[in-house]
Design a protein around this motif. Structure first.
Motif, short mmCIF file in Angstrom:
data_model
loop_
_atom_site.label_atom_id
_atom_site.label_comp_id
_atom_site.label_asym_id
_atom_site.label_seq_id
_atom_site.Cartn_x
_atom_site.Cartn_y
_atom_site.Cartn_z
N LEU A 1 -73.55 40.07 26.76
CA LEU A 1 -74.22 39.24 25.62
C LEU A 1 -73.74 39.60 24.33
CD1 LEU A 1 -78.00 39.02 26.86
CD2 LEU A 1 -76.15 37.26 27.05
N ASP A 2 -73.57 41.02 24.02
CA ASP A 2 -73.26 41.56 22.71
C ASP A 2 -71.71 40.90 22.63
OD1 ASP A 2 -75.64 42.90 22.25
OD2 ASP A 2 -74.85 44.75 22.83
N LYS A 3 -70.90 41.26 23.60
CA LYS A 3 -69.42 40.90 23.39
C LYS A 3 -69.30 39.31 23.27
CE LYS A 3 -67.20 44.89 25.37
NZ LYS A 3 -66.22 45.52 26.28
N LEU A 4 -70.26 38.69 24.07
CA LEU A 4 -69.84 37.18 23.98
C LEU A 4 -70.17 36.73 22.38
CD1 LEU A 4 -71.55 35.99 27.28
CD2 LEU A 4 -69.18 35.78 26.48
N SER A 5 -70.70 37.40 21.62
CA SER A 5 -70.89 37.22 20.21
C SER A 5 -69.57 37.13 19.50
CB SER A 5 -71.91 37.83 19.26
OG SER A 5 -71.30 39.21 19.25
N THR A 6 -68.43 37.71 19.85
CA THR A 6 -66.92 37.98 19.22
C THR A 6 -65.87 37.42 20.29
OG1 THR A 6 -66.98 40.45 20.13
CG2 THR A 6 -67.95 39.92 17.91
N VAL A 7 -66.20 37.27 21.63
CA VAL A 7 -65.27 36.80 22.33
C VAL A 7 -65.65 35.50 23.02
CG1 VAL A 7 -64.18 39.16 22.89
CG2 VAL A 7 -66.01 38.20 24.39
N LYS A 8 -64.51 34.87 23.37
CA LYS A 8 -64.81 33.34 23.67
C LYS A 8 -63.94 33.16 25.12
CE LYS A 8 -67.39 32.93 20.03
NZ LYS A 8 -69.06 32.91 20.27
N GLU B 1 -80.88 37.49 34.79
CA GLU B 1 -81.36 37.44 33.09
C GLU B 1 -80.41 37.31 32.46
OE1 GLU B 1 -84.57 41.32 33.56
OE2 GLU B 1 -82.61 41.82 33.60
N VAL B 2 -79.08 37.62 32.39
CA VAL B 2 -77.91 37.06 31.71
C VAL B 2 -77.95 35.76 31.44
CG1 VAL B 2 -75.46 37.33 31.00
CG2 VAL B 2 -76.97 39.37 31.66
N LEU B 3 -77.77 35.16 32.69
CA LEU B 3 -77.71 33.86 32.82
C LEU B 3 -78.99 32.98 32.23
CD1 LEU B 3 -76.21 31.63 34.35
CD2 LEU B 3 -77.45 31.88 36.07
N ALA B 4 -80.05 33.41 32.16
CA ALA B 4 -81.10 32.89 31.48
C ALA B 4 -81.12 33.05 30.02
CB ALA B 4 -82.54 33.53 32.19
N ALA B 5 -80.66 34.18 29.63
CA ALA B 5 -80.39 34.46 28.09
C ALA B 5 -79.30 33.60 27.56
CB ALA B 5 -80.22 35.87 27.94
N LEU B 6 -78.13 33.43 28.19
CA LEU B 6 -77.15 32.48 27.86
C LEU B 6 -77.83 30.99 27.84
CD1 LEU B 6 -73.88 33.71 30.31
CD2 LEU B 6 -74.45 33.84 27.83
N LYS B 7 -78.56 30.50 28.59
CA LYS B 7 -79.23 29.17 28.54
C LYS B 7 -80.07 29.01 27.38
CE LYS B 7 -76.83 28.07 32.05
NZ LYS B 7 -75.69 27.14 31.73
N GLU B 8 -80.86 29.92 27.16
CA GLU B 8 -81.80 30.06 26.24
C GLU B 8 -81.29 30.23 24.76
OE1 GLU B 8 -85.14 33.13 24.63
OE2 GLU B 8 -85.20 32.94 26.74
N ARG B 9 -79.92 30.85 24.45
CA ARG B 9 -79.46 31.13 23.44
C ARG B 9 -78.32 30.00 23.13
NH1 ARG B 9 -78.54 37.68 23.08
NH2 ARG B 9 -80.61 38.39 24.01
N ARG B 10 -78.29 29.08 24.03
CA ARG B 10 -77.17 27.90 24.09
C ARG B 10 -75.84 28.47 23.95
NH1 ARG B 10 -80.65 22.91 21.05
NH2 ARG B 10 -82.45 23.01 22.73
N ILE B 11 -75.47 29.40 24.46
CA ILE B 11 -74.13 30.21 24.55
C ILE B 11 -73.17 29.34 25.41
CG2 ILE B 11 -72.70 32.20 24.82
CD1 ILE B 11 -74.83 33.80 24.23
N ARG B 12 -72.07 28.84 24.92
CA ARG B 12 -71.46 27.69 25.77
C ARG B 12 -70.22 28.77 26.41
NH1 ARG B 12 -71.92 22.48 24.46
NH2 ARG B 12 -69.85 21.85 25.13
N VAL C 1 -76.42 27.81 36.97
CA VAL C 1 -74.97 28.33 37.02
C VAL C 1 -74.13 27.60 37.36
CG1 VAL C 1 -75.26 28.92 39.58
CG2 VAL C 1 -73.96 30.65 38.10
N ASP C 2 -72.81 27.77 37.21
CA ASP C 2 -71.65 26.66 37.51
C ASP C 2 -70.93 27.23 38.70
OD1 ASP C 2 -71.38 25.29 34.82
OD2 ASP C 2 -71.41 27.58 34.03
N ALA D 1 -62.06 25.46 39.45
CA ALA D 1 -63.04 24.29 39.48
C ALA D 1 -63.95 24.63 38.20
CB ALA D 1 -63.80 24.31 40.85
N VAL D 2 -64.44 25.64 38.12
CA VAL D 2 -65.41 26.09 37.01
C VAL D 2 -65.03 25.61 35.74
CG1 VAL D 2 -67.05 27.66 35.99
CG2 VAL D 2 -67.00 27.38 38.46
N ALA D 3 -63.73 26.21 35.48
CA ALA D 3 -62.95 26.13 34.17
C ALA D 3 -62.90 24.64 33.91
CB ALA D 3 -61.75 27.02 34.07
N SER D 4 -62.49 23.86 34.78
CA SER D 4 -62.34 22.30 34.62
C SER D 4 -63.79 21.56 34.61
CB SER D 4 -61.44 21.76 35.66
OG SER D 4 -61.98 21.86 36.87
N GLY D 5 -64.65 22.26 34.62
CA GLY D 5 -66.10 21.55 34.40
C GLY D 5 -66.89 21.26 35.48
#
Length: 214
Positions: free
Chosen positions: A42-49, A66-77, A100-101, A119-123
């Motif tokens: 989660l920390d690294k996702l604030s700087t890398v995309k 827990e990470v997955l839930a936090a990503l959804k809660e914080r709306r990290i795309r 999850v994707d 597949a996941v990268a293409s949506g």
């Protein structure tokens, strides 16, 4: 076509290294970041995309769900592909419920992992085909359970929760300030609606559907 940018989150350095070497072999995937636990992820996702996050479930500090839930809660795309040893459908169900994707087992062939990443990268969503029959069965079971819960009255749910933690009819009656006979009627109705035959089965149903915590 630009290489798909990947971040690997797994608490085993050898697995991260092996995945990196495997995925970067053809030049169409680039690993841009790694993390050894959920919090670091989660920390690294604030700087890398990254385009896709490869996420293990069992990790210290913060697990994959827990990470997955936090990503959804914080709306990290970021697209999330769970890569795990867990073939128990409960983990898959939880991941699907959170959003999850993709979900692939670590014993998959490298070709399947790459297929899932593309597949996941293409949506698209990608669930390892061998897991789909169990997932479908579990989804049907879940829908059946939800329909049965909807049939219960508010009072019957209260009684179900109390009997599930081991309380006897007399104790339930005292707790809810109703007669023991009324409790007995509620319990009978609960058994009928849930299609169970005893208190243990009713308790298992309640625990499975998170009506009570153990």
């Amino acid at each position: 076509m630009a290489a798909i940018k990947i971040m690997i989150t797994d608490d085993h350095s050898m697995i991260r290294e092996g995945l990196k070497n495997l995925l970067e072999l053809d030049g169409d995937i680039k690993v841009i970041a790694e993390a050894e636990n959920g919090q670091e992820c989660l920390d690294k996702l604030s700087t890398v995309k990254p385009d896709v996050l490869l996420l293990d479930i069992n990790m210290p500090v913060m697990n994959g769900l827990e990470v997955l839930a936090a990503l959804k809660e914080r709306r990290i795309r970021v697209k999330v592909l769970v890569l795990t040893v867990h073939n128990e459908v409960e983990y898959l169900m939880k991941a699907v419920d959170i959003g999850v994707d993709g979900y692939v087992l670590k014993d998959s062939e490298s070709a399947e992992l790459k297929k899932a990443i593309f597949a996941v990268a293409s949506g698209e969503n990608y669930i390892q085909p061998s897991l789909i029959p169990a997932l479908n069965s579990k989804m049907i079971e879940k829908n059946d359970d939800e329909a049965r819960i909807d049939e219960l009255t508010r009072r019957e749910i209260e009684v179900l929760k109390l009997l599930s933690v081991g309380m006897y009819n007399k104790e339930i009656a005292e707790r809810l300030d109703i007669s023991e006979r009324t409790v007995k009627n509620h319990v009978s109705n609960i058994f009928k609606k849930l299609e169970v035959t005893d208190r243990t089965q009713a308790a298992v149903f309640a625990i499975r559907n998170n009506l009570v915590k153990i």
